[in-house]
Design a protein around this motif. Structure first.
Motif, PDB file in Angstrom:
ATOM      1  N   ASP A 261       9.306  14.982   1.739  1.00  0.00           N
ATOM      2  CA  ASP A 261       8.873  13.851   1.940  1.00  0.00           C
ATOM      3  C   ASP A 261       7.375  13.658   1.034  1.00  0.00           C
ATOM      4  O   ASP A 261       6.547  14.843   1.276  1.00  0.00           O
ATOM      5  CB  ASP A 261       8.312  13.705   3.351  1.00  0.00           C
ATOM      6  N   ARG A 262       7.267  12.620   0.293  1.00  0.00           N
ATOM      7  CA  ARG A 262       5.906  12.486  -0.556  1.00  0.00           C
ATOM      8  C   ARG A 262       5.341  11.357  -0.550  1.00  0.00           C
ATOM      9  O   ARG A 262       3.846  11.426  -0.809  1.00  0.00           O
ATOM     10  CB  ARG A 262       6.327  13.266  -1.932  1.00  0.00           C
ATOM     11  N   VAL A 263       5.939  10.320  -0.633  1.00  0.00           N
ATOM     12  CA  VAL A 263       5.191   8.860  -0.537  1.00  0.00           C
ATOM     13  C   VAL A 263       5.677   8.106   0.635  1.00  0.00           C
ATOM     14  O   VAL A 263       6.755   7.882   0.809  1.00  0.00           O
ATOM     15  CB  VAL A 263       5.646   8.380  -1.987  1.00  0.00           C
ATOM     16  N   THR A 264       4.487   7.502   1.149  1.00  0.00           N
ATOM     17  CA  THR A 264       4.928   6.374   2.106  1.00  0.00           C
ATOM     18  C   THR A 264       4.094   5.180   1.811  1.00  0.00           C
ATOM     19  O   THR A 264       2.973   5.175   1.528  1.00  0.00           O
ATOM     20  CB  THR A 264       4.263   7.064   3.643  1.00  0.00           C
ATOM     21  N   LEU A 265       4.851   4.153   2.078  1.00  0.00           N
ATOM     22  CA  LEU A 265       4.482   2.849   1.670  1.00  0.00           C
ATOM     23  C   LEU A 265       4.744   1.774   2.711  1.00  0.00           C
ATOM     24  O   LEU A 265       5.635   2.093   3.583  1.00  0.00           O
ATOM     25  CB  LEU A 265       5.219   2.447   0.215  1.00  0.00           C
ATOM     26  N   GLY A 266       4.093   0.600   2.645  1.00  0.00           N
ATOM     27  CA  GLY A 266       4.293  -0.232   3.590  1.00  0.00           C
ATOM     28  C   GLY A 266       3.682  -1.663   3.030  1.00  0.00           C
ATOM     29  O   GLY A 266       2.902  -1.643   2.147  1.00  0.00           O
ATOM     30  N   MET A 267       4.158  -2.823   3.729  1.00  0.00           N
ATOM     31  CA  MET A 267       3.807  -4.244   3.136  1.00  0.00           C
ATOM     32  C   MET A 267       2.701  -4.796   3.894  1.00  0.00           C
ATOM     33  O   MET A 267       2.862  -4.561   5.269  1.00  0.00           O
ATOM     34  CB  MET A 267       4.986  -5.135   2.702  1.00  0.00           C
TER      35      MET A 267
ATOM     36  N   THR B 138       9.312   6.371   4.084  1.00  0.00           N
ATOM     37  CA  THR B 138       8.573   7.416   3.516  1.00  0.00           C
ATOM     38  C   THR B 138       9.893   7.804   2.476  1.00  0.00           C
ATOM     39  O   THR B 138      11.159   7.825   2.701  1.00  0.00           O
ATOM     40  CB  THR B 138       8.464   8.734   4.289  1.00  0.00           C
ATOM     41  N   GLU B 139       9.190   8.255   1.438  1.00  0.00           N
ATOM     42  CA  GLU B 139      10.368   8.757   0.032  1.00  0.00           C
ATOM     43  C   GLU B 139       9.857   9.849  -0.311  1.00  0.00           C
ATOM     44  O   GLU B 139       8.902  10.432  -0.102  1.00  0.00           O
ATOM     45  CB  GLU B 139      10.048   7.542  -0.960  1.00  0.00           C
TER      46      GLU B 139
ATOM     47  N   VAL C 104       1.675   9.613   8.550  1.00  0.00           N
ATOM     48  CA  VAL C 104       1.347   8.587   7.824  1.00  0.00           C
ATOM     49  C   VAL C 104       2.030   7.181   7.961  1.00  0.00           C
ATOM     50  O   VAL C 104       1.439   6.170   8.112  1.00  0.00           O
ATOM     51  CB  VAL C 104       1.394   8.721   6.317  1.00  0.00           C
ATOM     52  N   ARG C 105       3.162   7.347   8.514  1.00  0.00           N
ATOM     53  CA  ARG C 105       4.160   6.321   8.968  1.00  0.00           C
ATOM     54  C   ARG C 105       3.515   5.594  10.259  1.00  0.00           C
ATOM     55  O   ARG C 105       3.278   4.495  10.512  1.00  0.00           O
ATOM     56  CB  ARG C 105       5.610   6.588   9.219  1.00  0.00           C
TER      57      ARG C 105
ATOM     58  N   LEU D 281       0.827  -1.108  -0.052  1.00  0.00           N
ATOM     59  CA  LEU D 281       0.167  -0.070   0.048  1.00  0.00           C
ATOM     60  C   LEU D 281       1.011   1.163  -0.003  1.00  0.00           C
ATOM     61  O   LEU D 281       1.897   1.356   0.801  1.00  0.00           O
ATOM     62  CB  LEU D 281      -0.877  -0.023   1.225  1.00  0.00           C
ATOM     63  N   MET D 282       0.666   2.037  -0.767  1.00  0.00           N
ATOM     64  CA  MET D 282       1.518   3.434  -0.688  1.00  0.00           C
ATOM     65  C   MET D 282       0.405   4.423  -1.297  1.00  0.00           C
ATOM     66  O   MET D 282      -0.397   4.590  -2.052  1.00  0.00           O
ATOM     67  CB  MET D 282       2.507   3.379  -2.015  1.00  0.00           C
ATOM     68  N   PHE D 283       0.946   5.669  -0.380  1.00  0.00           N
ATOM     69  CA  PHE D 283       0.148   7.094  -0.611  1.00  0.00           C
ATOM     70  C   PHE D 283       1.072   8.197  -1.097  1.00  0.00           C
ATOM     71  O   PHE D 283       2.266   8.253  -0.542  1.00  0.00           O
ATOM     72  CB  PHE D 283      -0.619   7.377   0.717  1.00  0.00           C
ATOM     73  N   GLU D 284       0.575   9.146  -1.802  1.00  0.00           N
ATOM     74  CA  GLU D 284       1.054  10.371  -2.003  1.00  0.00           C
ATOM     75  C   GLU D 284       0.416  11.216  -0.889  1.00  0.00           C
ATOM     76  O   GLU D 284      -0.787  11.055  -0.536  1.00  0.00           O
ATOM     77  CB  GLU D 284       0.656  10.938  -3.460  1.00  0.00           C
ATOM     78  N   HIS D 285       1.306  12.081  -0.426  1.00  0.00           N
ATOM     79  CA  HIS D 285       0.806  12.770   0.760  1.00  0.00           C
ATOM     80  C   HIS D 285       1.717  14.204   0.856  1.00  0.00           C
ATOM     81  O   HIS D 285       2.506  14.442   0.080  1.00  0.00           O
ATOM     82  CB  HIS D 285       0.956  12.150   2.269  1.00  0.00           C
TER      83      HIS D 285
END
Length: 283
Positions: free
Chosen positions: A274-280, A266-267, A252-253, A240-244
């Protein structure tokens, strides 16, 4: 009556747009004149001495006045390029932005080795879904948007681009999906701006649909909702990944880690924000 050439029109319009506060007056003027003449930038450079007709000058002034008033160039010309794909846009959808291409890059990195479908929530013009579908022809991509007009626009873009491994639905987040549907990756650029954010009365966003921009809970409500329910729709090992917003990475993390997502990170975007946060997800 003095004649106006392409070169003169570009020079005067660039000055006018610069005075009005455009961040990119030369680019804006060029895009508008290319749109009016239905020609490429190369044509303008090749024929700078070509004289414009009175009707063309009048029409160009009308386009300029809209831009001077702050209307986004993408809405004026009805198109914006994203991931090298020309996309039709309308005031019912957000204008695709270069920073969102970072989300596409990260999604491609995670989805490429996986089998399974991909979901784009809040698809708008279909930019993210179409970019992913164009790069991953063996994957099926679904885009969902609350607005029926956005769903129709995204479908038009897919047809226009000849991208067949994508389809679009209208509905609220996961609502249109049959029970038991699973995805290898879910990506979203949801509303994430706080209702009190001063940027909402500045620049292009003044003209964009507020429902696609603003969320409750300091801009985090939709992200929290999606992260909560995405667990029902992800395969084990899916992402799952979001732009924020640039200042929402930590929040978001925290949301994703509290919901049990693994490898949360967060990437940054191309501006080092900081623009995209993702997790598995792992069941």
């Amino acid at each position: 009556m003095a004649q106006t050439t392409i070169e003169q029109a570009l020079k005067s319009s660039t000055q006018q747009l610069a005075t009005s506060g455009s961040d990119s007056p030369s680019v804006d003027a060029t895009v508008l004149l290319c749109h009016l003449l239905n020609q490429s930038r190369t044509y303008l450079l090749t024929w700078p001495d070509k004289v414009l007709s009175a009707d063309q000058i009048n029409d160009f002034h009308n386009l300029l006045s809209r831009r001077v008033a702050g209307e986004p160039v993408a809405y004026i010309v009805g198109e914006r390029e994203f991931w090298s794909l020309p996309l039709k846009v309308s005031p019912s959808t957000l204008i695709p932005r270069p920073d969102t291409e970072r989300l596409v890059e990260l999604a491609l990195d995670k989805a490429t080795p996986l089998t399974g479908d991909i979901l784009d929530l809040g698809t708008g013009t279909g930019a993210i879904a179409l970019a992913l579908a164009s790069e991953l022809p063996r994957h099926q991509v679904i885009g969902i948007d609350l607005q029926q007009e956005a769903q129709e626009l995204a479908t038009w873009n897919a047809h226009n681009l000849g991208i067949t491994n994508v389809r679009f639905c209208a509905g609220s987040w996961f609502e249109p999906l049959p029970s038991g549907t699973k995805f290898a990756l879910i990506a979203s650029n949801p509303p994430y701006i706080d209702a009190q954010d001063p940027h909402l009365v500045q620049g292009d966003v003044r003209f964009e649909p507020r429902t696609a921009l603003v969320a409750d809970d300091q801009g985090l409500a939709d992200i929290r909702y999606i992260a909560t329910h995405a667990r029902e729709y992800l395969i084990s090992g899916g992402w799952l990944m979001f732009e924020h917003g640039y200042d929402q990475g930590l929040a978001v993390r925290d949301i994703m880690q509290s919901l049990g997502y693994l490898q949360v990170s967060t990437e940054k975007d191309y501006g080092n924000n900081d623009r995209v946060t993702l997790g598995m997800f792992s069941d």
